[in-house]
Each structure stands twice: as structure tokens, then as C-alpha cells.
Design an enzyme around this catalytic site. Sequence first.
Site, PDB file in Angstrom:
ATOM      1  N   ALA A   1     -63.416  77.495 -94.455  1.00 42.66           N
ATOM      2  CA  ALA A   1     -62.615  76.977 -93.338  1.00 42.66           C
ATOM      3  C   ALA A   1     -62.522  75.455 -93.369  1.00 42.66           C
ATOM      4  CB  ALA A   1     -63.199  77.462 -92.025  1.00 42.66           C
ATOM      5  N   HIS A   2     -61.767  74.925 -92.395  1.00 45.38           N
ATOM      6  CA  HIS A   2     -61.481  73.487 -92.385  1.00 45.38           C
ATOM      7  C   HIS A   2     -62.734  72.634 -92.171  1.00 45.38           C
ATOM      8  CE1 HIS A   2     -60.510  73.673 -87.752  1.00 45.38           C
ATOM      9  NE2 HIS A   2     -61.700  74.114 -88.058  1.00 45.38           N
ATOM     10  N   ASN A   3     -62.732  71.493 -92.851  1.00 42.22           N
ATOM     11  CA  ASN A   3     -63.784  70.472 -92.754  1.00 42.22           C
ATOM     12  C   ASN A   3     -65.150  70.936 -93.249  1.00 42.22           C
ATOM     13  OD1 ASN A   3     -61.819  69.423 -90.284  1.00 42.22           O
ATOM     14  ND2 ASN A   3     -62.812  67.775 -91.435  1.00 42.22           N
TER      15      ASN A   3
END
Length: 339
Positions: free
Chosen positions: A240-242
Site C-alpha cells: 500500500a501507499h507510503n
Amino acid sequence: MELTASQLAAMVNGTVEGDENVKISTFARIEEGHPGALSFLANPKYTHHIYSTGSSVVLVKRDFVAEQPVSATLIRVDDPYATVAHLLDMVTKMTKVEKVGVESPVFIAEGVEVPEDAYIGAFAYIGKGVKLAPGVKIYPQTYIGDGCEIGEGTILYAGVKIYHGCKVGSRCIIHSGAVIGADGFGFAPVEGGYEKIPQTGNVEIEDDVEIGANTTIDRAMMGATRICKGVKLDNLIQIAHNCSVGAHTVMAAQVGVAGSAKIGAQCMVGGQVGFVGHIAIADGTQIGAQSGVSKPTKPGERVMGAPAVEMGEYARNLVYVKKLGSLYDRVKELEKKIK
């Protein structure tokens, strides 16, 4: 290519035990061995096959002790698995046909420089401002969005999609169907629904990374989702993001990593493991299959279960769980006697 056992032993710094002149020309699993084949024994679960295998030569550890007669010639090495991997890599490089040139039709945006030794397969799309390093191999139906950078010697197999602004390092391998840089799952609750949060970052993949088929790595909301040097991701993984995945960490299929999780270096993650968001996993952590990881780990810790606990505790708990049925029956029996 045909080699004798003695020739092969010289190549892998091994010691021959048996017929030095026996010839091999192919590879086979030890349980499917046949004359002329080379097999290996690395997992003790397969030891019984060495006494019946039809392979001509078997790679074994230097300290292997046979409990029965072995008809195959043995070559003793430090690490049979690593040795056969090296041999397979040599054969692949010798027999592989190198693709070079630009097939038709493709779309290459104006101003994009294609190195002379690059390969771009039919129906590929390469957007504005893309930078391609020497030796890149871009297979058919691959999409590379505006402003991406692809490092030297990297291979993008058919159907890979890389969204705008993402960076891929040198000598990476990205398998078919992988999607790099799609929007992270960011939505703010508002009255009557959700408002999408713009995902303005990118994905940065460092050198020597391999990403399996249909794996997805989301772009960051801000900054970068980072996959560090030497990481190996299996098929069907979601990052997922980051998030960040530390150097030389390996993950088996169907792992899910929620937003902003930080996975350390040289971790080993079994299949179907799930990580909660914003967690920090220490370097060298080993996580058993189907675990749910909701708490930070210590360096080198081995955990398993849902929620994940230390491996020894998980084993004890598993024993207790298996006894619950009989314990229930005993309690019911005692209740009857009390009444």
C-alpha cells in the site's frame, strides 16, 4: 551441453564421490531422476529419494552421511541449493536469445531516447519524458507513464503497467500483470460518503529487485513508496501507499501490507501474511504463513499466528487448542457428576 561429474565438480568447487566420468546433460528433481540428469538434495524431507533416484549425479552437502547404498555419483558442495541455482543461471544465460530492437507497432513519445541495445515489444506505450537506460527489455503491451525512469538491464515482462513518475532501478525484473504506482487507498470520510485524497507521490524501486506477476505497489500520498535494493516479491502481493520494504527482504505470495508500514531489511515473510498500517517490522524478522501482524517486532524475531506471537508461544498455544475438545468433554463430564 554434456559434462562429466569431474568437470562439473571443478566448476562448483565440489568433491566427487563415485564415478568421475559419468555424464550429465540435463536437470531433474531428485524424485523424478533419470540417467544423464543432475539433481540436488537440500531439504532433509527429500533424503529418502537419494537411495532410489535414477539421476546420474546428485549435489549434496559436504557433511551428508548416507544410511543406505547410493547408486548415483555424489558431488559434495557447501550449499547444494545455491549451487544448482548458479548452474541454472549459467545455462539460462547460455541458451537465452537476447531480444534487441523496436518492434512495430509501438508508441514512443517524442524526445524519448531508446538505447541501441534496448528491446521494446509490440504494442508497448512509452510516455513523455521517460528515461530508458542501456539494456532495458520492455515486452509487448507494457505501459510506462510520463516521467518514469527505468534502470540499466531491467526487464519488464508483457503487460506490466508503470504509472507516471515512478522509478525502477537497475537489473530489476518485473513480471507480467504487475502494476506499479496506482493510487493509494486514500479516502476521507465526509457527510454522505468519502472524498478521495490525491495521491501525489510515486513509487521508487531500487536495484536488483524482482516483482512477481500481478503484484501491485501503490504510489504514496506524499513522498515515495519505497522498495529497497535486492527485495524479492512473489506473485499477488499488495504493497500500500507510503510503505517501505527494506533491503533483501523476501515475501511469498498473497502478502498484504497496509499503508505506511515499514518492513525492515532481510526479513522473510510467508504467504498470506497481513500487516496493519503504520507498523514497524525490525530487521531480520521471520513471519510464518497466514499470520496477522499487528505489533512491532524485535530484530531477528520469529513470529506466527493471528495475532502474531513469538514462534515458541504459537506452538504451545496450538497444542492447547488441539486439546480443547477433550477438555470440553471432561468439563461436561465433571458437571454431570457434580449435579
